[in-house]
Write a protein that holds these residues in place. Structure first.
Motif, mmCIF file in Angstrom:
data_model
loop_
_atom_site.group_PDB
_atom_site.id
_atom_site.type_symbol
_atom_site.label_atom_id
_atom_site.label_comp_id
_atom_site.label_asym_id
_atom_site.label_seq_id
_atom_site.Cartn_x
_atom_site.Cartn_y
_atom_site.Cartn_z
ATOM 1 N N VAL A 79 7.837 -17.102 -4.850
ATOM 2 C CA VAL A 79 7.428 -15.977 -3.995
ATOM 3 C C VAL A 79 6.996 -14.723 -4.769
ATOM 4 N N ASN A 80 6.750 -14.856 -6.084
ATOM 5 C CA ASN A 80 6.382 -13.673 -6.890
ATOM 6 C C ASN A 80 7.391 -12.544 -6.742
ATOM 7 N N SER A 138 0.714 -18.442 0.145
ATOM 8 C CA SER A 138 1.086 -17.679 1.343
ATOM 9 C C SER A 138 1.896 -16.416 1.063
ATOM 10 N N VAL A 139 2.073 -16.088 -0.196
ATOM 11 C CA VAL A 139 2.850 -14.883 -0.521
ATOM 12 C C VAL A 139 2.089 -14.045 -1.567
ATOM 13 N N PHE A 140 1.918 -12.770 -1.249
ATOM 14 C CA PHE A 140 1.382 -11.821 -2.251
ATOM 15 C C PHE A 140 2.527 -11.498 -3.216
ATOM 16 N N CYS A 141 3.582 -10.899 -2.686
ATOM 17 C CA CYS A 141 4.780 -10.629 -3.480
ATOM 18 C C CYS A 141 5.925 -10.377 -2.514
ATOM 19 N N ALA A 142 7.068 -11.051 -2.718
ATOM 20 C CA ALA A 142 8.206 -10.945 -1.798
ATOM 21 C C ALA A 142 9.101 -9.755 -2.090
ATOM 22 N N ALA A 196 8.490 -5.128 1.487
ATOM 23 C CA ALA A 196 9.248 -4.240 0.586
ATOM 24 C C ALA A 196 8.464 -3.896 -0.686
ATOM 25 N N ALA A 197 9.025 -4.229 -1.843
ATOM 26 C CA ALA A 197 8.326 -3.847 -3.076
ATOM 27 C C ALA A 197 6.986 -4.587 -3.219
ATOM 28 N N GLY A 198 6.784 -5.640 -2.453
ATOM 29 C CA GLY A 198 5.453 -6.273 -2.417
ATOM 30 C C GLY A 198 4.466 -5.323 -1.754
ATOM 31 N N CYS A 199 4.936 -4.658 -0.701
ATOM 32 C CA CYS A 199 4.128 -3.636 -0.028
ATOM 33 C C CYS A 199 3.920 -2.454 -0.977
ATOM 34 N N MET A 200 4.972 -2.121 -1.725
ATOM 35 C CA MET A 200 4.853 -1.008 -2.683
ATOM 36 C C MET A 200 3.740 -1.273 -3.700
ATOM 37 N N LEU A 201 3.640 -2.517 -4.193
ATOM 38 C CA LEU A 201 2.564 -2.823 -5.146
ATOM 39 C C LEU A 201 1.208 -2.547 -4.506
ATOM 40 N N ALA A 202 1.084 -2.975 -3.249
ATOM 41 C CA ALA A 202 -0.185 -2.746 -2.541
ATOM 42 C C ALA A 202 -0.425 -1.243 -2.355
ATOM 43 N N THR A 236 2.688 -10.862 6.771
ATOM 44 C CA THR A 236 3.114 -9.523 7.168
ATOM 45 C C THR A 236 3.295 -8.630 5.946
ATOM 46 N N ILE A 237 3.258 -7.337 6.232
ATOM 47 C CA ILE A 237 3.390 -6.321 5.176
ATOM 48 C C ILE A 237 4.207 -5.160 5.737
ATOM 49 N N GLY A 238 4.981 -4.516 4.899
ATOM 50 C CA GLY A 238 5.741 -3.348 5.350
ATOM 51 C C GLY A 238 6.960 -3.139 4.473
ATOM 52 N N LEU A 239 7.702 -2.091 4.805
ATOM 53 C CA LEU A 239 8.919 -1.789 4.044
ATOM 54 C C LEU A 239 10.121 -2.163 4.903
#
Ligand code: CO8
Length: 289
Positions: A51-52, A86-90, A136-142, A161-164
């Motif tokens: 899941v990166n 299916s995952v950018f970053c978990a 979470a921090a995946g959203c932070m990277l974005a 989905t995306i968000g904190l």
């Protein structure tokens, strides 16, 4: 260096190698980087299955890759992408925070802060190619990137989905991340999203300004690279100075409060109640299967 239009250069574990190939998959490399010799666009691909998640090593690998790419004078843009379907970053690696070793926990948080500085303050124009989940921090990277392109919802697929969603884990986003969120989506969305730990589909994220554009999943990377090539054409000094107008005060603030941020993180995460909530969250991830 950029003479051969077909050549791509690849970064493995911190050193740049010149390769004349398109494929750059390798199971042991946490991140992979190619540079398009024609456009000067670099693509940094996170490559940590399943899941990166951002372990300390992953934070450091991304930071090192950014620093290496920035040394290339002809590169003006960077696409941040994922090799996973299916995952950018978990987000942060929950195992780093679950029953942690004190010294490692501090080093881990420092690496995460450093990643924020390196990506948020990069001289490069940065485009997030979000073809999967980004909690979470995946959203932070974005959020650290200058422009975000997310996969649109297609009938056959489970919506990304995306968000904190930190509050769902019983933890709280650090002030610098919460601020970054509010800077992007506005105070009201940020309050709601942070308090309730909301994750948004791509349509919702677009409507609230959390992402800038949608593309079909198989086109997200190409569209991001094309967008990055456009950003690369803007006079870089002026573009970077504009970026810093908004971002430098935020980063300066974390420089000043870094020790407080560290101390808060350590004492919060090691709290018994927080550890119990993390326990339950980890079990819920496993039970899903
Ligand atoms: N860290 C570590 N392991 C993880 C993480 C993670 N963030 N996410 C998933 N995993 C693990 C799962 O436990 C599972 O392990 P196993 O195979 O051993 O059971 C494996 O990865 C695969 O996970 P899934 O089966 O759930 O994979 P899916 O493709 O079905 O779903 C998702 C992918 C949607 C990403 C899903 O895994 C998920 O929702 N993960 C949790 C994401 C999350 O909540 N992240 C929050 C991390 S905390 C954070 O980033 C906070 C930043 C600020 C902290 C401030 C503190 C004070």
């Amino acid at each position: 260096m950029f003479a051969n239009a077909l050549s791509k250069r690849i970064l493995k574990g911190g050193s740049l190698h010149r390769l004349a190939i398109r494929s750059f998959s390798s199971s042991k490399d946490l991140v992979l980087t190619t540079v398009d010799a024609d456009t000067g666009v670099a693509t940094l691909t996170m490559n940590q299955a399943p899941v990166n998640s951002l372990s300390m090593e992953m934070c450091q690998a991304i930071s090192s890759a950014i620093i290496e790419i920035e040394k290339e004078p002809r590169v003006q843009s960077l696409v941040l992408a994922s090799s996973l379907p299916s995952v950018f970053c978990a987000g942060l690696d929950i195992m780093e925070m679950h029953k942690p070793d004190d010294e490692r926990l501090t080093a881990f948080w420092n690496s995460f802060q450093q990643l924020y500085f390196d990506l948020y303050g990069s001289r490069l124009a940065t485009i997030a190619a979000i073809a999967g989940h980004a909690p979470a921090a995946g959203c932070m990277l974005a959020l650290c990137c200058d422009y975000r392109i997310m996969a649109s919802v297609e009938e056959s697929q489970r919506a990304s989905t995306i968000g904190l969603n930190e509050t769902k884990l019983g933890i709280v986003a650090p002030p610098w991340l919460a601020q970054q969120y509010a800077d992007t989506v506005g105070q009201r969305h940020a309050e709601l999203g942070l308090s309730l730990g909301l994750l948004y589909t791509s349509n919702e994220a677009l409507a609230m300004g959390l992402v800038d554009e949608l593309a079909s999943k198989d086109k997200v990377l190409k569209r991001s690279q094309d967008e990055a090539a456009e950003w690369a054409k803007v006079p870089p000094k002026a573009r970077y100075a504009s970026k810093l107008l908004a971002r430098k005060p935020r980063m300066d603030n974390l420089v000043e409060t870094r020790q407080i941020d560290n101390d808060f993180f350590r004492s919060y995460i090691t709290n018994d109640t927080v550890q119990r909530t993390l326990d339950g969250y980890l079990q819920s991830l496993t039970k899903k299967k």
